[in-house]
Motif scaffolding. Structure first.
Motif, short mmCIF file in Angstrom:
data_model
loop_
_atom_site.label_atom_id
_atom_site.label_comp_id
_atom_site.label_asym_id
_atom_site.label_seq_id
_atom_site.Cartn_x
_atom_site.Cartn_y
_atom_site.Cartn_z
N LEU B 40 -2.30 1.43 -1.03
CA LEU B 40 -0.97 1.06 -1.49
C LEU B 40 -1.04 -0.25 -2.28
O LEU B 40 -0.42 -0.40 -3.33
CB LEU B 40 -0.03 0.93 -0.28
N PHE B 41 -1.83 -1.16 -1.72
CA PHE B 41 -2.01 -2.44 -2.39
C PHE B 41 -2.55 -2.24 -3.80
O PHE B 41 -2.01 -2.76 -4.77
CB PHE B 41 -2.95 -3.32 -1.55
N ASN B 42 -3.59 -1.48 -3.86
CA ASN B 42 -4.25 -1.31 -5.15
C ASN B 42 -3.34 -0.66 -6.17
O ASN B 42 -3.48 -0.89 -7.37
CB ASN B 42 -5.54 -0.50 -4.99
N SER B 43 -2.41 0.16 -5.67
CA SER B 43 -1.56 0.87 -6.63
C SER B 43 -0.63 -0.10 -7.35
O SER B 43 -0.12 0.21 -8.41
CB SER B 43 -0.77 1.97 -5.92
N TYR B 44 -0.41 -1.28 -6.74
CA TYR B 44 0.46 -2.25 -7.42
C TYR B 44 -0.30 -3.45 -7.94
O TYR B 44 0.22 -4.22 -8.74
CB TYR B 44 1.56 -2.74 -6.46
N ALA B 45 -1.53 -3.61 -7.44
CA ALA B 45 -2.23 -4.85 -7.76
C ALA B 45 -2.68 -4.90 -9.19
O ALA B 45 -2.91 -3.89 -9.84
CB ALA B 45 -3.43 -4.99 -6.83
N ASN B 46 -2.79 -6.11 -9.67
CA ASN B 46 -3.38 -6.38 -10.98
C ASN B 46 -4.87 -6.50 -10.73
O ASN B 46 -5.31 -7.42 -10.06
CB ASN B 46 -2.78 -7.68 -11.52
N ASN B 47 -5.62 -5.56 -11.27
CA ASN B 47 -7.04 -5.48 -10.88
C ASN B 47 -7.84 -6.69 -11.26
O ASN B 47 -8.72 -7.12 -10.54
CB ASN B 47 -7.67 -4.22 -11.46
N SER B 48 -7.51 -7.29 -12.38
CA SER B 48 -8.32 -8.45 -12.76
C SER B 48 -8.03 -9.65 -11.88
O SER B 48 -8.84 -10.54 -11.71
CB SER B 48 -8.06 -8.79 -14.24
N LYS B 98 0.97 -4.59 8.36
CA LYS B 98 0.59 -4.31 9.75
C LYS B 98 1.69 -4.77 10.70
O LYS B 98 2.08 -4.05 11.61
CB LYS B 98 -0.70 -5.07 10.10
N ALA B 99 2.18 -5.99 10.45
CA ALA B 99 3.24 -6.52 11.32
C ALA B 99 4.47 -5.64 11.26
O ALA B 99 5.18 -5.48 12.25
CB ALA B 99 3.58 -7.95 10.89
N LEU B 100 4.73 -5.07 10.08
CA LEU B 100 5.89 -4.20 9.96
C LEU B 100 5.61 -2.83 10.57
O LEU B 100 6.52 -2.06 10.82
CB LEU B 100 6.24 -4.01 8.48
N GLY B 101 4.31 -2.56 10.74
CA GLY B 101 3.94 -1.26 11.30
C GLY B 101 4.10 -0.14 10.29
O GLY B 101 4.45 1.00 10.62
N VAL B 102 3.86 -0.47 9.02
CA VAL B 102 3.99 0.57 8.00
C VAL B 102 2.70 0.65 7.21
O VAL B 102 1.95 -0.32 7.10
CB VAL B 102 5.18 0.31 7.05
N ASP B 103 2.46 1.83 6.65
CA ASP B 103 1.29 1.94 5.79
C ASP B 103 1.55 2.84 4.59
O ASP B 103 0.64 3.28 3.92
CB ASP B 103 0.09 2.44 6.59
N SER B 104 2.81 3.11 4.36
CA SER B 104 3.11 3.92 3.19
C SER B 104 4.41 3.44 2.58
O SER B 104 5.17 2.70 3.21
CB SER B 104 3.26 5.39 3.57
N LEU B 105 4.68 3.87 1.38
CA LEU B 105 5.86 3.43 0.66
C LEU B 105 7.13 3.88 1.39
O LEU B 105 8.07 3.11 1.57
CB LEU B 105 5.84 3.98 -0.76
#
Lengths: 673, 228
Positions: B40-48, B98-105
């Motif tokens: 999920l992170f990578n889908s929004y992250a700026n790769n550089s 993790k604290a929110l207990g979520v791993d998807s959009l």
């Protein structure tokens, strides 16, 4: 051991009830038949007997309960009727001075919770009534009296009041065992109330005496009232109000006069005001010593009164400034006050006394310093001894730190003269170095003198040489010192070779710089002059005005209007002449008030910061209000800090991480090391 | 990239679990969970950059169906303990989700109302409120925030709950000229002011001799003048 249950439940309860009933019956008949003293005697007897009974027959635990029961039936139930008995109740006893009976009454009622309240109340009412009667008697007698013996009735009354007071003090000690309830009721306040009525009398009261300057009468009033406990408070109060009113009136007068005044005599009214305030102070100080026996109460009244009106502003000038100007006038040559040495000394003493009443002492110091600088540098000080004398007096009042800079300034001048002598020696020994112009340089220690802006004035070549020569000399004397030239304070003597005759012109260095430009050019525009000298518009306008539009027109201006504009052209006015051979071309000084106030405000911010940090460092944790009040106290020697200013500095210190607000109590602050 | 190396050096470990079977399972589960989060992170992250930048956040917002300027994004940043405004690092992302207990959009979207409740709890609220301010300190050693931003922030954070007070306070902040910036102490005191039930709009029970910041004293004076 065994328990008391049987005793209490089976015996004591009933016994108490029966006792209560018994005394209730007795009381109801006694209260009808007996006088208050007799009833009280009987009650006392009963209580004694019951006490005996307990010690002989009963368990000691019953004593309190039993006595309470008896007291309740005999004294509490019938308290009102007893005390208010017409011919023998409390009032009657007081009236007939029956101390024994009153003592008994006290003894009986002091054990009952709130039992003494009604007694104390009756006591107070009785005394009030007696006192009021005395006052009314005196008033009647006075209005019938011939008017040439006005004070007699009053004296009589006061002595009667004092007798009354003493009589009832005896009651309080003998009958009422000095109980606080009765001490409060013995009317200290009542006496003062009577005193007030007398003092406020319109034509013979205290105010009238002050108004008519009747010192002898005031003196006798003092002796009269000092016998009454706290009797002098109202007198001192009236004294204070009177002085405050007179002082405030003076200030208002001056304000009015100043606004009506023609603008060519500014400051005169203000100076007159200071004189008048000094006179007022002398006058009422005499009252304090002659009439009021130097009593601290009256010294305090005088001080507080002066503090009120001595801090008022008159036509925009604060009292601090007015006082500094007043000093300047006395100390400078040709000042408005032409006085003998002795008179000057005396006046300076009085000025320093007034200074004590001013809350913005730091503002005074700054104005004084600026004016002192002008006096010293332009050789306008009339007398060195007087200068030092006032500084000594101010030092006594405020401590050495207050006057250290000013003293430094005076010393600098002496040193500068010596230095000049050395410079002249140097020039004699190095004739090649001579700049060709007579040069006098005064070297000042930066820390002592007020700050002056130094401009990058483009000096005329002749002057540049002077500066170089002196620098050369100075470096032989001392290394590691930096010289900053303040041209705005310099004076120049220039020979103006006019057509009719040569006249020596005494001008400021800036003015000289302008004039010397005309040695090289006949005609210059405003902008050319500006470019050549590198001055600001404000300064240049002032300078050109003094040379072209004022009394002496050394330069002629085109167009020949009364003000300087940036499109003007200037020429040397060769046609100028004057009957004198040497004239001074004054340059009106810039209004320094704004800068002084700014400088003082800046210093105050630092002072407040330092005070806050000092306090917090030692206390570590402190509540907001306490911090503020301690701050105000610490700084009160120099000025009265504005609460808002303190708050602002505290916030600044929070941002700079010196302080923090407590997490749980927002009104508490913590010092961050 | 520094981030990946960090990852390698600190593998998800569950040394506290005793049974070997359990251990492998939980590692697996954790890795799997973390994988989703990372994806999920990578889908929004700026790769550089190796982190989510403002553009990424905007995309995230749009996917969540929430406005970029919505207070819930600020709450999310708080939950993530994001240090830099407009950016989420991978660590912050991981810890937060993790604290929110979520791993998807979709789970994240569902978790938003819960997050609001959590923030609303008084024990958290002050922390969130102070976080909101600090989040605006974009320069190093910056201690104060300009008035414009403060007004927006006030509206965002307190506007719903203390509408009348906030409106007037913002009006005042814009007309006054004593302060060009607001520091943390003043900011915290705005909250205190609103909470302390100062009677509005007469402000009668406000005591200027207390340790309120000067700006609030001035605000009260201005209010009193307005109403007289």
């Amino acid at each position: 051991m065994g328990q008391m249950v049987r005793y209490e439940d089976d015996f004591e309860a009933d016994m108490l009830e029966d006792t209560g009933a018994y005394y209730s019956r007795k009381a109801s008949s006694w209260i009808e038949d007996d006088s208050c003293p007799d009833y009280m005697l009987k009650s006392e007897e009963c209580l004694k007997k019951e006490r005996d009974r307990v010690s002989h027959y009963l368990h000691s635990s019953s004593e309190t309960k039993l006595l309470e029961k008896v007291q309740h039936e005999l004294l509490v139930m019938y308290a009102n009727r007893l005390l208010e008995k017409e011919h023998s109740g409390c009032r009657a006893l007081l009236r007939d001075d029956k101390l024994e009976d009153l003592s008994r009454m006290y003894r009986l009622y002091c054990k009952i919770p709130r039992g003494l309240d009604p007694v104390a109340n009756i006591f107070k009412q009785h005394i009030t009534a007696e006192g009021t009667a005395l006052v009314e008697q005196a008033e009647d007698a006075a209005s019938n009296q011939a008017s040439n013996a006005p004070g007699v009735q009053e004296q009589d009354l006061i002595s009667k009041i004092i007798k009354l007071h003493n009589k009832y003090i005896v009651y309080v000690t003998r009958c009422f065992q000095n109980h606080t309830l009765f001490h409060k009721k013995v009317p200290h306040e009542l006496l003062v109330m009577y005193a007030n009525r007398l003092l406020e009398k319109e034509h013979s009261g205290c105010r009238a005496l002050l108004r008519d300057d009747k010192l002898e009468d005031l003196s006798s009033k003092y002796w009269l009232y000092c016998k009454i406990p706290q009797g002098l408070d109202p007198v001192a109060n009236i004294f204070k109000q009177h002085i405050t009113a007179e002082g405030t009136a003076l200030v208002e007068q001056a304000e009015d006069a100043a606004s009506n005044q023609a603008s060519n005599a500014p400051g005169v009214q203000e100076q007159v005001l200071i004189r008048k305030i000094i006179e007022l102070h002398d006058k009422y100080m005499e009252y304090v010593t002659r009439c009021f026996q130097n009593h601290t109460l009256f010294h305090k009244a005088l001080k507080e009164a002066f503090e009120v009106f001595c801090n008022k502003t008159v036509s925009g000038s604060s009292s601090a400034e007015l006082l500094a100007t007043f000093c300047d006038n006395i100390l400078k040559k040709g000042g408005s006050e032409k006085l003998s040495d002795e008179a000057i000394e005396e006046t300076l003493e009085k000025v320093v006394k007034l200074f004590a009443y001013i809350s913005d002492k730091d503002l005074f110091a700054e104005f004084y310093r600026k004016k002192l600088a002008r006096r010293l540098l332009f050789d306008r000080s009339a007398n060195d001894d007087h200068e030092r004398s006032i500084l000594t007096k101010l030092k006594e009042q405020c401590g050495g730190q207050f006057t250290s800079k000013m003293e430094g300034m005076v010393t600098d001048l002496t040193l500068a003269r010596e230095n000049q002598a050395s410079f002249e020696d140097y020039l004699r020994n190095n004739p090649a170095a001579h700049p060709g112009i007579d040069l006098t340089v005064t070297v000042l220690t930066t820390g002592f003198w007020p700050s002056y802006k130094s401009f990058d004035l483009n000096l005329p070549a002749e002057m540049v040489k002077c500066v170089e020569v002196f620098k050369g000399f100075y470096e032989t004397e001392t290394k590691h010192r930096k010289l900053t030239w303040i041209y705005s304070l310099g004076t120049c003597h220039i020979n103006g070779k006019f057509e009719e005759k040569t006249i020596e012109l005494i001008v400021s260095t800036y003015q000289a710089a302008v004039l010397l430009l005309f040695n090289a050019s006949d005609r210059l525009s405003y902008s050319e002059i500006m470019a050549q000298l590198n001055l600001t518009h404000d300064d240049l306008v002032r300078l050109l005005h003094s040379l072209a539009c004022a009394k002496y027109k050394i330069l002629s201006k085109e167009p020949n209007t009364k003000t300087i504009s940036q499109s003007d052209y200037f020429e040397f006015n060769s046609k100028f002449t004057d009957k004198l051979r040497r004239i001074k071309i004054p340059l009106p000084p810039v209004d320094e008030r704004k800068k002084v106030v700014e400088d003082v405000d800046k210093d105050r911010r630092y002072a407040i910061d330092a005070a806050i940090v000092r306090i917090m460092k030692s206390r570590k944790v402190l509540g907001h209000q306490q911090l503020v009040s301690e701050c105000v106290e610490q700084l009160s020697r120099m000025f009265k800090p504005d609460i808002k200013a303190i708050k602002k500095r505290m916030e600044d210190l929070i941002t700079r991480d010196y302080l923090e607000r407590d997490k749980d109590n927002p009104n508490l602050f913590r010092y961050l090391a | 990239m520094p981030r990946t190396s960090k990852r390698k050096s600190a593998p998800p470990n569950s040394s506290s679990v005793t049974s070997p079977e359990g251990r492998s399972v939980s590692i697996k589960a954790k890795t799997k969970g973390m994988e989703k989060i990372d994806r999920l992170f990578n889908s929004y992250a700026n790769n550089s950059l190796g982190m989510i930048d403002p553009d990424g956040i905007e995309a995230l917002c749009s996917d969540l169906g929430v406005d970029y300027t919505d207070v819930r994004i600020l709450m999310l940043a708080w939950k993530l303990k994001a240090e830099r405004q407009g950016y989420f690092t991978q660590d912050e992302w991981r810890t937060g989700l993790k604290a929110l207990g979520v791993d998807s959009l979709s789970k994240l979207k569902k978790a938003l109302p819960e997050l609001e409740n959590e923030v609303g709890k008084s024990s958290n609220y002050e922390d969130f409120y102070s976080y909101a301010f600090r989040y605006c300190l974009t320069e190093e050693k910056q201690k104060s925030v300009d008035i414009e931003s403060i007004c927006e922030l006030l509206n965002l954070v307190l506007g719903a709950q203390f509408h009348p007070q906030v409106d007037l306070l913002i009006e005042y902040l814009k007309v006054q000229s004593d302060y060009k910036v607001i520091n943390l102490d003043q900011w915290m005191n705005f909250l205190r002011f609103c909470k302390e039930q100062i009677s509005f709009p007469d402000l009668e029970n406000y005591d200027a001799s207390q340790a309120w910041p000067l700006i609030l004293d001035n605000f009260v004076e201005w209010m009193r003048e307005k109403h007289s």
